[in-house]
Structures are given as structure tokens and as C-alpha cells.
Design a protein around this motif. Structure first.
Motif, PDB file in Angstrom:
ATOM      1  N   VAL A   1       0.836  -1.201   0.000  1.00 14.32           N
ATOM      2  CA  VAL A   1       0.000   0.000   0.000  1.00 14.32           C
ATOM      3  C   VAL A   1       0.874   1.256   0.000  1.00 14.32           C
ATOM      4  N   LEU A   2       1.909   1.263   0.839  1.00 12.39           N
ATOM      5  CA  LEU A   2       2.823   2.406   0.858  1.00 12.39           C
ATOM      6  C   LEU A   2       3.547   2.574  -0.471  1.00 12.39           C
ATOM      7  N   GLY A   3       3.904   1.434  -1.100  1.00 11.52           N
ATOM      8  CA  GLY A   3       4.528   1.510  -2.412  1.00 11.52           C
ATOM      9  C   GLY A   3       3.619   2.156  -3.434  1.00 11.52           C
ATOM     10  N   LEU A   4       2.327   1.832  -3.363  1.00 10.18           N
ATOM     11  CA  LEU A   4       1.363   2.469  -4.261  1.00 10.18           C
ATOM     12  C   LEU A   4       1.223   3.949  -3.936  1.00 10.18           C
ATOM     13  N   VAL A   5       1.164   4.284  -2.647  1.00 15.70           N
ATOM     14  CA  VAL A   5       1.105   5.696  -2.240  1.00 15.70           C
ATOM     15  C   VAL A   5       2.346   6.441  -2.729  1.00 15.70           C
ATOM     16  N   ARG A   6       3.487   5.780  -2.649  1.00 19.01           N
ATOM     17  CA  ARG A   6       4.736   6.380  -3.133  1.00 19.01           C
ATOM     18  C   ARG A   6       4.638   6.728  -4.615  1.00 19.01           C
ATOM     19  N   GLU A   7       4.126   5.796  -5.426  1.00 19.50           N
ATOM     20  CA  GLU A   7       3.998   6.054  -6.857  1.00 19.50           C
ATOM     21  C   GLU A   7       2.969   7.154  -7.120  1.00 19.50           C
ATOM     22  N   ILE A   8       1.903   7.180  -6.324  1.00 21.34           N
ATOM     23  CA  ILE A   8       0.907   8.253  -6.467  1.00 21.34           C
ATOM     24  C   ILE A   8       1.561   9.610  -6.210  1.00 21.34           C
ATOM     25  N   ALA A   9       2.382   9.674  -5.161  1.00 24.93           N
ATOM     26  CA  ALA A   9       3.051  10.935  -4.825  1.00 24.93           C
ATOM     27  C   ALA A   9       4.045  11.343  -5.908  1.00 24.93           C
TER      28      ALA A   9
END
Length: 527
Positions: A20-28
Motif C-alpha cells: 500500500v505504501l509503495g502504491l502511495v509512493r507512486e501516487i506521490a
């Protein structure tokens, strides 16, 4: 058993948080940089140290290091085990520093050569993107050193029964990257400065990935020492790593080929492919990896006892489970690719135009999800039989299909062609693996799964019709765009799950009785 379940839940929970954090990272990242040349150059540059990290670190080293270290700990106690840790990290440090130095010098030379061949302003956009990618790769390559050492430290912690800290290792990287993006946004620097700060966040996160498990080992009594003396255990680890490195190399080179062909194709291709892969990693990383983790030791024990009938039964259960989950997941993600992309990424520098570009790419990648999951389980069948040669041949076939398919299809379908070529490569790999498994052991043939696959495909098709109909109906409602996407995703995903589960139950999918028994036991415990 309770301790094992606790360890499994710890690792699984940390994996969910990490994904989930990896996805948030890509979103950012996309919110700050969009899908332009700078973002694609970063994605391609980061692929290189990640490729070598998986070759020399997490996959091959862990597979060879863990059983050897466990044997040393069991028979010669902790002092000998810690001595082996020092020898492994010493050799790993020497090799990775050499690779990083050679790579940085080569990339620096390539970048300088391209820039002096008439000046960056006078060359094509493609060459400029390559120069930018090479410059960022020079900065990012040292990440490989610390993350390879982190893999060795984490493996040693797991052998000692310390699972929590290694399981959270990827989280530190994601948090460091998010912090660097926040700092860059706070100071409102230019894009180049923000990108350099992002690279600094990667290096900081890599250091934390290494430092935390090293600190755990220190608490357990380990003390670092540089030791390049070779012995039977070190040679055994090197021998065991060989086939795994080759097989992993082909898969990772496949990924790198797609990224760099994308970098040559246009300024957004590499970043869009990376984002689609990141979205797909949620079902793959959580469900498929969990199933493969459970199935692998089961079939390995059956193989050790030459119990081929039970091995086939558990292997088919694993295949059935990944198909039950990933076929409808692929269909649903393909149908909802536009609202999912808009909801996750369309903000900041990621525009509506980027959504239009990414939507068909995500849909194409989603349709390859069942093939990738199938291949994951098929590989475990060969590893259980201690056959590391056939997976290498399968990976080589996948590589050839990917390169040839990418070069041909990108001419007609642009970035979509790269995604389709990746699907064809995984399909070819899975077909080859299953064919060889059935030839070696008829009990591992695919025929027992065919009835289940037919029911899964029918239920997924009808589920897809329900999702399409629901999306059409919601499209007739006038709502703000963001609220519409939230409503579509939050309403249609539960609808899809309910329709699909109900259809499988009515079709009497194999394993239904086992699930019913499990639900009854859970209900009885509550009462």
C-alpha cells in the motif's frame, strides 16, 4: 503451530502495509512529476540497481544463504553462524562495490559521450531521455550496495527467529521516499532539484533497510568483521546461487528491456508501465505470494517422500486458488482501469491526458495477471523437485518472446505493444513450465484443473457483465468526477465479489465443501 502462524501473519501484515505504501509512493511521485521525461528517466534508472539487487541480494542470496546458515547454527552454534554472516557480507560488499563502480563509470561515460556529440540541445528527444536516465542511474546505483547487505542481514535475522524487523524493511524505503517528496514540495524547488532530493530519499531508505536488521543482529550477539577467507559453506552458497541468479536475471532483464524500450519510444511509456505494474502488485504480492508460500513447503515435503499423488493434489489446489482469485481480479481491474487510474493518480502533474494514456495499458497488464500468478505456482513445482535448470530454460523462452514481441508490437501499438509483449512472454513461460511438469510427473498435469477453470471463466465473464452494466448505470448519474469515481470503485468492487462468489457457489466449484467446513468452524468458535 501458533508461533508459525504468528510469523506468517507478521510477514503478511507487513507485506500489505509495504504494498500500500509503495502504491502511495507512486501516487506521490506522479503527482509531483507526472509521466513526463523526468519521471520516466527516474523509473528506468531505478530499474538498474533494483535488477542487480534481486540478482545478488534478495532472491538468489536468500535462497542459498538461509539453509546454509541454518545448518551452521544447528550444528556449530552462534559463533560459527556469525562468522559465516561476516564472510558472506564481506564478499557481498566486495562484489557489489565493484559492480557499482563499474556501472557508474560506464553510465557516466555514456552520458558524457552523448552530451559531447553535438550538445544535448541538438540531439533527438530520445537521446536526451537516455542522457537523463544515465545521469540519474549514476546517483541511484549505490542503493544496490546497501540493499544487498540488507538482504543478507534480514536473512540472518529470520534464521534466528526474528521476523518482524526484516518484514518491515521495505516500509523504511517507502517512508524515506515520501518524506523526500514532501520536503521537496515544501521548499518548492524546481523539478530537477526535487528529483535529486527524491534520489537522496532512495539512498536514505536503502541505508535504513540495511541498518535496522543489522542492529537486530547486533542485539543477538553478532559483531561485524571483514573476512574474505573462503570455506566449504561459502562455496556452497555460491554454487546454490548460480541457477537462481540466471533464472532471476532473465526475468529482471525482461523488465529492464520493457522499461528502456519504453524510454526510447516516448517520454511517458516507462513511467506508465511502472505504474501499471505497481497497481498489479497488490493482488500478486498479497494473494499469490501468500498462496505460493503455503503451497511450496507442502509439495516439497511430498516430493521428499516421493508421494506423487498427494503432491499433485496440493499442487492443483494451489493452481486452483490462484486462478480463483486472479482471473476475476484481472477482469475487474481491466474493466475499471479508467476510474481506478483516475482515482489513484490523477492529481498534481498527472493530468487527464495521462489517464487516457495509462487506462488501456493498465487494462492490458491486468489481463496478464492470471498468467503471472499461474507461473509463480508452476515454478514452485520445479523447486520442490529440486530442478533449477528447467525454470532457467523457461525464463530464456520468456526473454526471447518479450524482446521479439516488444520490438514488433511497439511499432503498431506503441506502449500498449510493450504491455502485450509482456503478457505473451509470461504466457509462453507458464505454458512451457506446465508442459515440462506434466512430462516429468503425469500427476502434475493440468487436466484436473480444467473443470475448475471452466467454472472460473464462466463466473468471471458473468461478473464482468455485471460490472460493465453497473458502470454504465452509474455513468448516467450526474455527479462530480471525483465522487463518481469513488462511487464506481466502492460500489462495483463489492458487487463484483458478491456476484462472482455466488456464481462459483452455484457452479459447485471444487473445494467448496472445504470452505464451508472452515466457515462452520469459525462460526462455532464465535458461538
Amino acid at each position: 503451530m501458533s508461533k508459525n502462524l504468528k510469523n506468517i501473519s507478521t510477514v503478511a501484515g507487513a507485506t500489505v502495509v509495504s504494498r500500500v505504501l509503495g502504491l502511495v509512493r507512486e501516487i506521490a511521485i506522479t503527482a509531483v512529476f507526472g509521466t513526463g521525461a523526468l519521471a520516466s528517466a527516474y523509473t528506468s534508472a531505478f530499474t538498474l540497481p533494483n535488477l542487480f539487487r534481486r540478482l545478488l541480494g534478495e532472491g538468489a542470496l536468500t535462497a542459498a544463504f538461509v539453509p546454509t546458515l541454518a545448518h551452521e547454527l544447528e550444528h556449530r552454534q552462534r559463533p560459527a553462524a556469525f562468522a559465516l554472516v561476516n564472510k558472506v557480507i564481506s564478499w557481498l560488499l566486495l562484489v557489489t562495490c565493484g559492480v557499482v563502480a563499474l556501472a557508474m563509470l560506464s553510465l557516466f561515460g555514456i552520458s558524457a559521450g552523448l552530451q559531447t556529440s553535438g550538445g544535448v540541445q541538438s540531439v533527438s528527444d530520445t537521446v536526451q531521455r537516455w542522457v537523463l536516465g544515465a545521469d540519474l542511474a549514476v546517483i541511484l546505483f549505490p542503493y544496490m550496495i546497501v540493499v544487498c547487505l540488507a538482504a543478507a542481514f534480514s536473512a540472518a535475522c529470520q534464521v534466528l527467529g526474528r521476523f518482524t524487523e526484516p518484514a518491515w524493511s521495505p516500509v523504511w524505503l517507502n517512508l524515506a521516499i515520501l518524506a523526500s517528496l514532501g520536503l521537496g514540495g515544501w521548499w518548492a524547488w524546481g523539478d530537477r532539484e526535487r528529483m535529486h532530493l527524491l534520489c537522496a530519499g532512495v539512498l536514505t531508505g536503502g541505508f535504513l533497510q540495511m541498518a535496522v536488521p543489522a542492529w537486530v543482529l547486533w542485539q543477538e550477539g553478532w559483531r561485524p568483521a571483514f573476512d574474505l577467507r573462503s570455506d566449504d559453506r561459502v562455496r556452497e552458497i555460491a554454487r546454490l546461487m548460480g541457477p537462481t541468479v540466471i533464472g532471476s536475471a532473465v526475468y529482471l532483464v525482461n523488465m529492464a528491456v520493457s522499461r528502456f524500450l519504453g524510454l526510447s519510444l516516448n517520454e511517458s511509456a516507462a513511467m506508465v508501465l511502472n505504474l501499471a505494474t505497481r497497481v498489479m502488485e497488490l493482488p500478486i504480492g498479497i494473494f499469490t505470494a501468500a498462496i505460493a508460500t503455503v503451497v511450496f513447503p507442502l509439495i516439497a515435503r511430498h516430493a521428499a517422500k516421493s508421494d506423487w499423488v498427494q503432491l499433485g493434489a496440493d499442487y492443483h489446489k494451489g493452481l486452483r486458488l490462484v486462478l480463483v482469485i486472479n482471473v476475476p481480479a484481472g477482469v475487474g481491474l481491466a474493466l475499471l482501469s479508467e476510474p481506478v487510474t483516475r482515482l489513484l493518480f490523477e492529481r498534481g502533474a498527472f493530468t487527464a491526458g495521462d489517464t487516457r494514456i495509462m487506462t488501456p495499458i493498465l487494462a492490458a497488464c491486468a489481463l496478464g495477471l492470471p498468467f503471472l500468478s499461474f507461473t509463480t505456482v508452476a515454478l514452485r513445482g520445479f523447486y520442490a523437485l529440486k530442478d533449477t535448470v528447467t525454470p532457467v530454460r523457461a525464463a530464456m523462452l520468456s526473454f526471447v518472446v518479450n524482446v521479439v514481441g516488444s520490438i514488433l508490437l511497439m511499432r503498431w501499438f506503441s506502449t500498449m505493444g510493450l504491455a502485450l509483449a509482456g503478457n505473451l512472454a509470461v504466457l509462453a513461460q507458464g505454458w512451457y513450465l506446465q508442459r515440462k511438469l506434466a512430462q516429468r510427473l503425469p500427476a502434475l498435469g493440468f487436466a484436473p484443473v480444467l473443470p475448475s477453470l471452466g467454472k472460473i471463466l464462466l463466473a468471471s465473464l458473468l461478473m464482468g457483465v455485471a460490472v460493465w452494466g453497473g458502470a454504465w448505470a452509474l455513468g448516467r448519474v450526474t455527479l462530480p468526477a471525483r465522487l463518481h469515481d469513488v462511487l464506481v470503485v466502492s460500489a462495483l468492487i463489492p458487487l463484483a465479489v458478491a456476484v462472482y462468489a455466488g456464481l462459483l457457489w452455484l457452479l459447485k466449484i471444487e473445494g467448496r465443501e472445504e470452505l464451508a467446513g472452515l466457515l462452520r468452524r469459525v462460526r462455532d468458535r464465535k458461538t
